[in-house]
Design a protein around this motif. Sequence first.
Motif, PDB file in Angstrom:
ATOM      1  N   LEU A  35       0.830  -1.206   0.000  1.00 40.81           N
ATOM      2  CA  LEU A  35       0.000   0.000   0.000  1.00 40.81           C
ATOM      3  C   LEU A  35       0.866   1.258   0.000  1.00 40.81           C
ATOM      4  O   LEU A  35       0.598   2.204  -0.753  1.00 40.81           O
ATOM      5  N   SER A  36       1.902   1.269   0.825  1.00 39.62           N
ATOM      6  CA  SER A  36       2.795   2.438   0.897  1.00 39.62           C
ATOM      7  C   SER A  36       3.510   2.650  -0.431  1.00 39.62           C
ATOM      8  O   SER A  36       3.642   3.793  -0.906  1.00 39.62           O
ATOM      9  N   ALA A  37       3.968   1.553  -1.055  1.00 41.85           N
ATOM     10  CA  ALA A  37       4.692   1.659  -2.334  1.00 41.85           C
ATOM     11  C   ALA A  37       3.782   2.234  -3.421  1.00 41.85           C
ATOM     12  O   ALA A  37       4.197   3.096  -4.209  1.00 41.85           O
ATOM     13  N   LEU A  38       2.530   1.778  -3.457  1.00 44.81           N
ATOM     14  CA  LEU A  38       1.594   2.274  -4.470  1.00 44.81           C
ATOM     15  C   LEU A  38       1.222   3.736  -4.222  1.00 44.81           C
ATOM     16  O   LEU A  38       1.090   4.527  -5.163  1.00 44.81           O
ATOM     17  N   GLU A  39       1.076   4.117  -2.963  1.00 44.79           N
ATOM     18  CA  GLU A  39       0.754   5.509  -2.638  1.00 44.79           C
ATOM     19  C   GLU A  39       1.870   6.446  -3.090  1.00 44.79           C
ATOM     20  O   GLU A  39       1.605   7.527  -3.633  1.00 44.79           O
ATOM     21  N   ILE A  40       3.112   6.027  -2.868  1.00 47.94           N
ATOM     22  CA  ILE A  40       4.265   6.840  -3.277  1.00 47.94           C
ATOM     23  C   ILE A  40       4.317   6.961  -4.795  1.00 47.94           C
ATOM     24  O   ILE A  40       4.554   8.047  -5.340  1.00 47.94           O
ATOM     25  N   LEU A  41       4.056   5.857  -5.488  1.00 47.12           N
ATOM     26  CA  LEU A  41       4.114   5.845  -6.956  1.00 47.12           C
ATOM     27  C   LEU A  41       3.021   6.712  -7.573  1.00 47.12           C
ATOM     28  O   LEU A  41       3.262   7.452  -8.538  1.00 47.12           O
ATOM     29  N   LEU A  42       1.833   6.648  -6.998  1.00 46.29           N
ATOM     30  CA  LEU A  42       0.678   7.301  -7.626  1.00 46.29           C
ATOM     31  C   LEU A  42       0.454   8.745  -7.184  1.00 46.29           C
ATOM     32  O   LEU A  42      -0.308   9.473  -7.826  1.00 46.29           O
ATOM     33  N   GLN A  43       1.149   9.183  -6.111  1.00 48.26           N
ATOM     34  CA  GLN A  43       0.873  10.522  -5.577  1.00 48.26           C
ATOM     35  C   GLN A  43       1.247  11.637  -6.557  1.00 48.26           C
ATOM     36  O   GLN A  43       0.757  12.753  -6.439  1.00 48.26           O
ATOM     37  N   PHE A  44       2.133  11.331  -7.501  1.00 49.16           N
ATOM     38  CA  PHE A  44       2.533  12.330  -8.494  1.00 49.16           C
ATOM     39  C   PHE A  44       1.673  12.279  -9.757  1.00 49.16           C
ATOM     40  O   PHE A  44       1.850  13.083 -10.665  1.00 49.16           O
ATOM     41  N   GLU A  45       0.777  11.312  -9.810  1.00 45.41           N
ATOM     42  CA  GLU A  45      -0.069  11.137 -11.000  1.00 45.41           C
ATOM     43  C   GLU A  45      -1.527  11.508 -10.746  1.00 45.41           C
ATOM     44  O   GLU A  45      -2.212  11.992 -11.639  1.00 45.41           O
ATOM     45  N   PHE A  46      -2.010  11.259  -9.526  1.00 45.38           N
ATOM     46  CA  PHE A  46      -3.416  11.534  -9.189  1.00 45.38           C
ATOM     47  C   PHE A  46      -3.503  12.325  -7.894  1.00 45.38           C
ATOM     48  O   PHE A  46      -2.690  12.133  -6.981  1.00 45.38           O
TER      49      PHE A  46
END
Length: 454
Positions: A16-27
């Motif tokens: 969950l943390s890895a996905l949040e970091i990845l997606l925070q710059f896109e959405f």
Amino acid sequence: MQDGKILIIDDNKSLLSALEILLQFEFKHIQSISNPNQISSFPIEDFDIILLDMNFSAGVNTGNEGLFWLREIKKKAPLTAVIMMTAYGAVDLAVKALKEGATDFILKPWNNEKLLTTIKSAFLLRKSLKEVKELKQKENHLKQIINQDSSYIIGNSKVLMSVLNLVRKVAKTDVNVLITGENGTGKELIARELHRLSSRKKEVFISVDMGSISESLFESELFGHTKGSFTDAKEDRAGKFEAANSGSLFLDEIGNLSLQTQAKLLSAIQNRTIVRVGSNKTVPVNIRLICATNCNLNQMVDEGIFREDLLYRINTIHIEVPPLRKRGTDILILADFYLKKYASKYGKPSLRMNTSAEEKLLDYRWPGNVRELQHTIERAVILCEGNVLKSADFLLNTNAGHTLDMQDKTLDEMEIMMINKALEKHNGNYSAAANQLGISRQTLYNKIKKTTHK
């Protein structure tokens, strides 16, 4: 950065943390939960995309848990895009998830670039589905606005009830209908009633006044045109046939068409296809065709100014709308309706008619029919200075009525017309008709008997 909302559901908090970091710059909006049981009390319909793990219990890798929660999500949020995630890839499981409504399927561990591409594609799909739904809602709302009509079919005379009974029978079918009658009798109201009672009632009702369309614009108005097909064609435009697709098309004043335009209309009706001006592509149309005229089309066929084959096409069922003078006390029912309408509109709610006014309305022949009655009542309401409408308040063109009936008539013919008029007014009541004519009931019988044996 996309203005979208993403929800991640996985029991692995590191993931969950890895996905949040990845997606925070896109959405702009990223949220995550580790327990799928929270779905039942979570506003999941607010999210554009949900990333859903397929397995939550230790040692279980069948994907059944993920499929269960996928179904639950789709119940609450059918338009939300759901992307399934699993570490155990199997083609049959992916196919099953897609059949259950998943938008896509990704494997763990994922490639970041591929994951982002998958999510962005799902977001665009969600956006498109939402736009389609909104457009459909707007379309349905516009259809309701177009189809609603503030006019009503008012009256209870036998001749009107006979027409409405035929309308109810015919409305259930898709046959072409020809409505005839004098000006102002309410032919369009009958057409709208046919549509309202039909299986197409939720679709659009398009009305076209054929008398107002010039011959040069006939094809463009009815069949549409493509951009650049003529000087003012600045964009593609659908015609009335396409606009009425799946609904009803009402062609008023059909008798005003030239022979050339009749041929073009016949082709469209026969083939159930149209071709836009400037195009070679045929466009199929599914319409319920209703036509109306105050002309005698059979006579026009005999005179060679109306095509017989077109008449057969539009005249599967013929409905004749009776003139107001044949509807007896419907005149007073309509007068009362319009009196209340215009009294309210012009701030005179206590206005009423006296007996002499009612008698004047009943005695008049109404060459302009219901339309003339409506305008007469409105004018009287506007000009009336008291609370009671009297006979003198109604300005009727009595010469027009007498000219219509009496010119070039013999005394015997005028007597017959007066008798028929009295009987129509009193719905066939011989005693009332005789009383109006100032003769006995027996004398009335004798005169009728005399005329029928001539």
